[in-house]
Write a protein that holds these residues in place. Structure first.
Motif, PDB file in Angstrom:
ATOM      1  N   GLY A 139     -21.921 -17.301  28.889  1.00  0.00           N
ATOM      2  CA  GLY A 139     -21.923 -18.398  28.976  1.00  0.00           C
ATOM      3  C   GLY A 139     -22.465 -18.758  27.289  1.00  0.00           C
ATOM      4  O   GLY A 139     -22.123 -19.815  26.877  1.00  0.00           O
ATOM      5  N   LYS A 140     -22.458 -18.014  26.261  1.00  0.00           N
ATOM      6  CA  LYS A 140     -22.814 -17.623  24.772  1.00  0.00           C
ATOM      7  C   LYS A 140     -21.123 -18.274  24.056  1.00  0.00           C
ATOM      8  O   LYS A 140     -20.573 -17.324  24.347  1.00  0.00           O
ATOM      9  N   ILE A 141     -21.322 -19.040  22.247  1.00  0.00           N
ATOM     10  CA  ILE A 141     -20.345 -18.963  22.149  1.00  0.00           C
ATOM     11  C   ILE A 141     -20.818 -18.086  21.355  1.00  0.00           C
ATOM     12  O   ILE A 141     -22.293 -18.434  20.465  1.00  0.00           O
ATOM     13  N   ARG A 142     -20.701 -16.618  20.207  1.00  0.00           N
ATOM     14  CA  ARG A 142     -21.650 -16.071  19.337  1.00  0.00           C
ATOM     15  C   ARG A 142     -20.316 -16.506  18.151  1.00  0.00           C
ATOM     16  O   ARG A 142     -18.994 -16.033  18.164  1.00  0.00           O
ATOM     17  N   CYS A 143     -20.721 -16.546  16.810  1.00  0.00           N
ATOM     18  CA  CYS A 143     -20.084 -16.345  15.184  1.00  0.00           C
ATOM     19  C   CYS A 143     -20.211 -15.102  14.326  1.00  0.00           C
ATOM     20  O   CYS A 143     -21.676 -14.726  14.784  1.00  0.00           O
ATOM     21  N   TRP A 144     -19.505 -14.722  14.435  1.00  0.00           N
ATOM     22  CA  TRP A 144     -19.432 -12.855  13.176  1.00  0.00           C
ATOM     23  C   TRP A 144     -19.194 -13.546  12.397  1.00  0.00           C
ATOM     24  O   TRP A 144     -17.838 -14.257  12.141  1.00  0.00           O
ATOM     25  N   GLN A 197     -25.869 -21.481  23.353  1.00  0.00           N
ATOM     26  CA  GLN A 197     -25.926 -21.071  24.666  1.00  0.00           C
ATOM     27  C   GLN A 197     -24.638 -22.510  25.100  1.00  0.00           C
ATOM     28  O   GLN A 197     -24.412 -23.567  25.568  1.00  0.00           O
ATOM     29  N   ALA A 198     -23.398 -21.860  25.347  1.00  0.00           N
ATOM     30  CA  ALA A 198     -22.398 -23.348  25.298  1.00  0.00           C
ATOM     31  C   ALA A 198     -22.078 -23.659  27.026  1.00  0.00           C
ATOM     32  O   ALA A 198     -22.551 -24.738  26.808  1.00  0.00           O
TER      33      ALA A 198
END
Length: 1153
Positions: A195-200, A226-227
């Motif tokens: 459920g998470k969004i990650r930024c790279w 946690q989106a």
């Protein structure tokens, strides 16, 4: 001197001259490739070339050497090479397909446990992939490189990625399900199962230095939060720079760019605050719709989110329904099903007031709805959902399920269904037309220019134009295509097995034929021949159990010389009760028994005596068992184990007769083993032929379900299994293998011979006459069974039927029935060769033979005596030839000697047969049979081939000329480069294609907005997500096609947007008026041709002026270094231009930067 050695030295010298003149140049810069790494690559080429020369120049010498092996004579069945028995086409390149760049060659499934790739997305400089343990990316500058061609000399990839182009991998994370790139901010966003969004960051400073970096160093995410409670199934950036995410149950959240931007720019010390801030800043569309009782219209999982930048809309989709949203106002515009029918149309009238209601509510308490009202809405929505399901019949038609969604440059939307149907929609959600070019399910789309690529579950890729006309297609992978993307001039396709291949975006086209010819000519530089010996054994155990000594005699005594062991057992367990239970277990996906496991464990123990093997797969169907063991030194070259079972007994439903199969990949080649037990009795020849035909046509492989292979199965998938890269529609899976081995109790008997006659011929060891009575040989000669397969000439006695525990040839059945001895137990095979005399190559990737080893006989034959110490020796006449047979005693067992199969002394040579029966084993009424194949396998060194591919692309003048011609950008002009807008003003930007032939494709993006100061300077331009427009600006259409000598008008409109809102946990908390200072945005009109990767850019300054009087606009570059006086065009200044010459005349009157 051997003349071949002179030729080899001359060719090596020529090869060294080529390499010294830049022959090995790749897309990597010289700084990235160390001298030692280049030497490694060169040495591998030299090794392959020398091996090629050895095969070419020393073949006759090897065949004439008495110390080398020679193939046994073989009998070849007729009927091969045609129909379903046609061999699959193989070669260095396939003449019917565009040559591919294998960025990541097909990895073995067993090496990918927990890190399968599930999605890909490309940026201008990188290709990113979503995996089950995080993300990874490839730099396009290393596209043609290998692990030994970049970084430190010791850079080594993980097992399974040795031949992949070099990549970087992230730290471990929850499985990644979706990706979206933000090229403007150089960020990649990923949605995860947790459920998470990650930024790279695309440009991670810690990974910049390729010369001194540690390739095992893993990069970390820049931001994560946690989106959703459930998995993040889809992500997209809208034309206004907001990030939308979709999850289960119709959940859609919007993450406003204002909140995201603040979070990504905070320091590491402030990261915790950033996570909390962005985590609570979302807009929950579903909860907002509940205020109007519409939330129950959106209950399906949001599998797809696609932004229509041309019209500033967003499409969200599940399997059977779609929703259309306004990207700027976030209003729900339309909900409709896959047939285009609007759902709950009567309720849509209330949507028009949706945004007004939200804006006007400043108090959270005022937005709440009573409990009974919410309950009523829920009940009504559930009832409506039940009615829709009932109307569709069950839970919907799976053939109409939406599996892919894409927006083309002309603003049309394309969807793909499980039936293979392609549906075209307009931007308003109206169904336009449909196409059906392939019967397999659509899995994914990709689009670039005026082309659409369609990926199917069959592994096929098709290319269409934007009107829906089929341009071409080819088999891209032997596994379903999961995702496709465009980057660096290639269309990359990710397969379900994790392999990534790329094709030039001009394919199919003239570049392909040049590439195909050049690659084929360099085959010897990237081809390596591997030799492997395969021990195959079959035994009808008659529901009994064998002693350890019997297994050693059958398998253990010869296993030390082989790399692969395959064993087929029949009648492991029988009986009506067991067969019924086995059939019941098969219906629910269960198989195996305790007795079957006992046999596997005993063979495990046998093979571990003196050598180390690992069992990699097995399958049991009632009394049939098949299993494969591989020697540990080649373990990581063998995998992708799939199994199959075909019952043939009692209406093709019971496994008392039938077959079990096992398929593996060895050095990237497919080998299938099939253990059969066909119909019994002398007169059942037709039934046996029918059993084979049924098995061959219907055997379908799938991942193993037994406990041993649970880890090897990887992740579950609803799509079919691997079928091979040369799969053909309607062909049996067995026909697509490079080598097939059939073994088992085929039950073919001897015709026109009595029991006594057969015994006499057997005792005299005159098998020629007996072979003439063999039913199987007669049927193979007639082309009725085992078409095109081969069997070594039988030199052992019939293996059926014997009295148990009675040694010697006297043990044949002497009971009341006196069954005639017969060769029931057989081993047949076919390889990749179309003729008996062939050479192993990429066109004939597997060359197999059953061998006999010849060694000079001892001159003093008495050295074989005394018999009491060395064994048994006797001679007999057969066919006018004196043959000496010598049985060597292995050991004393309970005071008696145990003897394996004989060594035959013939014409001064000792000959060890490799297709033989173990006549000393007496545990069953059948004798076990074994056969050892010597197998040459031609494999491709994919890293060397990739370098050769890059060298051809970069150095071939014909290819460079063709690509230059195909990638020309049409000449275009724009009507102005400065626009001033007042409140709700609209101006027209005209784009003219001056080319008389080619179409010009345009896309308008925003490179940032800034607040204009009082001295009319615009500084510090701020980018929104993915080059999104500011919310006060509407540009329509933002993408499109300009035909030759035509003009496209683009509306640039200022929209009243003076109220801003701050959302906390999906609810409006604060509202305030936007500042009334002037603003400026930089628009970029990107123009490219159909195949152009690097576009031509036109910049347009859009100035929003709140004052009634328009002021001269001054532009400051970031940093305020210089001011530029621009030209202001009022809407009234525009005149209708009929031709491009009118535009030119008008532009000559303008002045600007």
């Amino acid at each position: 001197m051997d003349p071949s050695s002179t030729l080899r030295r001359n060719d090596v010298a020529s090869f060294d001259h080529e390499t010294s003149s830049g022959y090995l140049r790749s897309s990597s810069s010289d700084e990235d490739v160390s001298p030692s790494s280049s030497m490694q690559s060169t040495n591998r080429r030299l090794d392959y070339m020398l091996q090629f020369l050895d095969r070419k120049l020393s073949a006759e010498h090897r065949q004439s050497s008495g110390s080398r092996v020679a193939p046994l004579p073989e009998f070849v069945a007729k009927g091969g090479g045609a129909g379903i028995f046609r061999l699959p086409a193989r070669g260095a390149v396939n003449p019917a397909r565009p040559p591919s760049l294998k960025l990541r060659p097909h990895p073995l499934r067993e090496t990918q446990i927990g890190r399968f790739l599930r999605s890909i997305v490309s940026t201008e400089s990188q290709l990113w992939a979503a995996s089950e343990c995080g993300v990874r990316f490839w730099n396009f500058k290393d596209l043609y490189a290998s692990w030994c061609g970049v970084g430190e000399e010791g850079a080594v990839a993980r097992i399974g990625d040795e031949e992949s182009a070099p990549f970087r991998e992230s730290v471990w994370s929850s499985p990644t399900l979706c990706l979206v790139a933000d090229e403007g901010n150089r960020l990649v966003w990923s949605g995860h199962r947790d459920g998470k969004i990650r930024c790279w960051k695309m440009d991670d400073q810690s990974l910049e230095d390729n010369n001194n970096c540690d390739w095992s160093n893993r990069f970390k995410e820049n931001l994560s939060w946690q989106a959703h409670r459930g998995p993040v199934l889809s992500l997209t950036f809208t034309s206004y720079g907001d990030l939308w995410s979709g999850s289960e149950g119709g959940g859609i959240k919007i993450w406003p760019w204002e909140a995201v931007e603040k979070s990504i720019h905070l320091t590491k010390e402030e990261r915790h605050s950033a996570v909390i801030f962005v985590e609570r800043s979302y807009v929950d569309l579903r909860s907002q719709l509940s205020t109007n009782g519409l939330s129950n219209m959106l209950t399906s999982d949001v599998k797809y989110l696609v932004s229509d930048n041309s019209r500033a809309k967003v499409w969200s989709a599940g399997y059977f329904s779609f929703a259309l949203w306004d990207a700027r106002t976030r209003e729900l515009l339309k909900v409709f099903n896959s047939d285009g029918q609007i759902e709950n149309r009567s309720d849509l009238s209330s949507i028009q007031d949706f945004s007004v209601e939200l804006v006007s509510r400043k108090d959270k308490n005022q937005s709440s709805i009573g409990f009974f009202q919410r309950s009523r809405n829920a009940i009504m929505g559930a009832a409506d959902a039940v009615r829709r399901v009932a109307a569709k019949g069950g839970f919907g038609d799976d053939n109409r399920r939406t599996e892919a969604l894409v927006v083309t440059i002309d603003g049309m939307i394309w969807t793909g269904c499980t039936s293979g149907l392609l549906v075209q929609w307009d931007g308003n959600g109206n169904r336009i037309q449909e196409f059906l070019y392939h019967s397999s399910a659509v899995q994914c789309f990709s689009t670039f220019g005026m082309q659409i690529w369609v990926g199917y579950v069959s592994g096929t890729v098709q290319v269409l134009d934007i009107k829906g006309n089929l341009i071409g297609g080819w088999v891209a992978h032997g596994s379903p295509i999961v995702k496709m993307t465009i980057g660096a001039g290639f269309i990359f396709a990710l397969a379900n097995h994790g392999g990534i291949r790329g094709w030039n975006i001009t394919s199919p086209g003239p570049v392909d034929s040049i590439l195909r010819s050049e690659l084929a000519g360099k085959e010897f530089l990237y081809t390596k021949i591997e030799n492997m010996k395969i021990l195959s054994g079959t035994w009808n155990v008659g529901q009994g159990k064998a002693s350890q000594d019997s297994l050693t005699s059958w398998l253990g005594s010869v296993a030390s010389d082989v790399s692969l062991v395959v064993v087929g057992l029949q009648e492991v367990e029988m009986g009506a009760g067991f067969l019924a239970m086995s059939a019941a277990k098969e219906t629910v996906g269960l198989e195996g028994s305790s007795v079957g496991q006992w046999w596997l464990d005993m063979i495990d123990k046998t093979l571990d005596e003196g050598s180390t093997f690992e069992r990699i797969g097995s399958r049991q169907l009632a009394g049939l068992v098949i299993a494969v063991w591989v020697k540990t030194n080649i373990r990581f070259h063998v995998g992708d184990v799939d199994v199959a079972a075909v019952p043939c007994g009692f209406g093709r439903a019971i496994g008392n007769k039938g077959a079990v199969g096992l398929r593996i990949r060895v050095y990237d080649r497919i080998i299938c083993f099939v253990n059969c037990h066909f119909a019994a009795h002398l007169d059942a020849v037709g039934r046996r032929n029918a059993d084979f035909d049924h098995v061959y046509r219907t055997m379908t492989f799938s991942r193993p379900t037994n406990l041993l292979n649970t880890t090897a199965a990887g992740t579950s998938s609803s799509v079919p299994m691997f079928r091979g890269t040369n799969s053909t529609e309607g062909m049996p899976e067995l026909s697509e293998a490079d080598m097939v081995v059939f073994l088992g109790d085929f039950n073919y008997r001897l015709d026109d011979i009595s029991y006594d006659e057969a015994r006499d011929f057997v005792s005299q060891r005159c098998f020629d006459w007996l072979r003439e009575r063999d039913q199987l040989r007669a049927e193979m000669e007639a082309g009725n069974v085992f078409q095109g397969m081969r069997e070594a000439i039988i030199t052992f006695p019939p293996t059926y039927k014997f009295e148990r525990h009675q040694a010697g040839l006297a043990g044949y059945d002497s009971g009341e029935k006196k069954r005639i001895p017969a060769w029931c137990d057989r081993i047949l095979y076919r390889d990749s060769c179309t003729s008996l005399v062939a050479e192993c190559s990429l066109a004939c990737p597997i060359l197999a033979s059953v061998l006999q080893l010849k060694h000079p006989a001892r001159r003093n034959m008495q050295s074989l005596i005394p018999v009491s110490e060395r064994g048994l020796l006797y001679s007999e006449a057969c066919g006018g030839m004196e043959i000496l047979y010598f049985w060597r005693a292995l050991r004393l067992i309970e005071g008696q000697m145990a003897f394996p199969s004989p060594v035959r002394l013939l014409l001064g040579h000792l000959t060890f047969n490799r297709y033989e029966a173990c006549m000393d084993v007496t545990d069953s009424d059948h004798k076990p049979v074994r056969c050892i194949f010597s197998t040459d396998i031609a494999r491709v060194d994919e890293s060397i081939r990739r370098q050769e591919f890059g060298e051809i692309i970069e150095s071939n003048e014909k290819i460079k000329f063709l690509l230059k011609e195909l990638c020309k950008i049409p000449e275009t002009i724009i009507s102005t480069n400065n626009i001033i807008l007042q409140n709700q003003d609209t101006l027209i930007l005209r784009i003219t294609n001056k080319c008389a032939e080619g179409n010009a494709l345009f896309e308008i993006i925003c490179e940032g907005q800034s607040t204009v100061t009082e001295d009319q300077k615009a500084t510090d331009y701020q980018l929104r997500g993915s080059f999104g427009f500011p919310r006060w600006l509407e540009v329509s259409p933002a993408t499109g096609i300009i035909k030759p000598d035509q003009i496209v008008e683009v509306s640039v409109h200022h929209e009243e947007f003076q109220t801003l809102e701050e959302f906390v946990d999906g609810v409006v908390q604060n509202s305030w008026c936007e500042d009334s200072r002037d603003k400026e945005a930089i628009l970029v009109v990107k123009v490219h041709g159909n195949y152009t990767i690097q576009p031509r850019k036109h910049r347009v300054r859009v100035h929003h002026c709140y004052s009634s009087k328009k002021k001269p606009m001054l532009d400051s570059q970031p940093g305020g270094s210089r001011n530029i006086q621009g030209t202001v065009l009022h809407r009234s200044d525009f005149q209708p231009f009929s031709t491009s010459y009118d535009v030119v005349d008008q532009l000559q009157k303008l002045h600007g930067p």
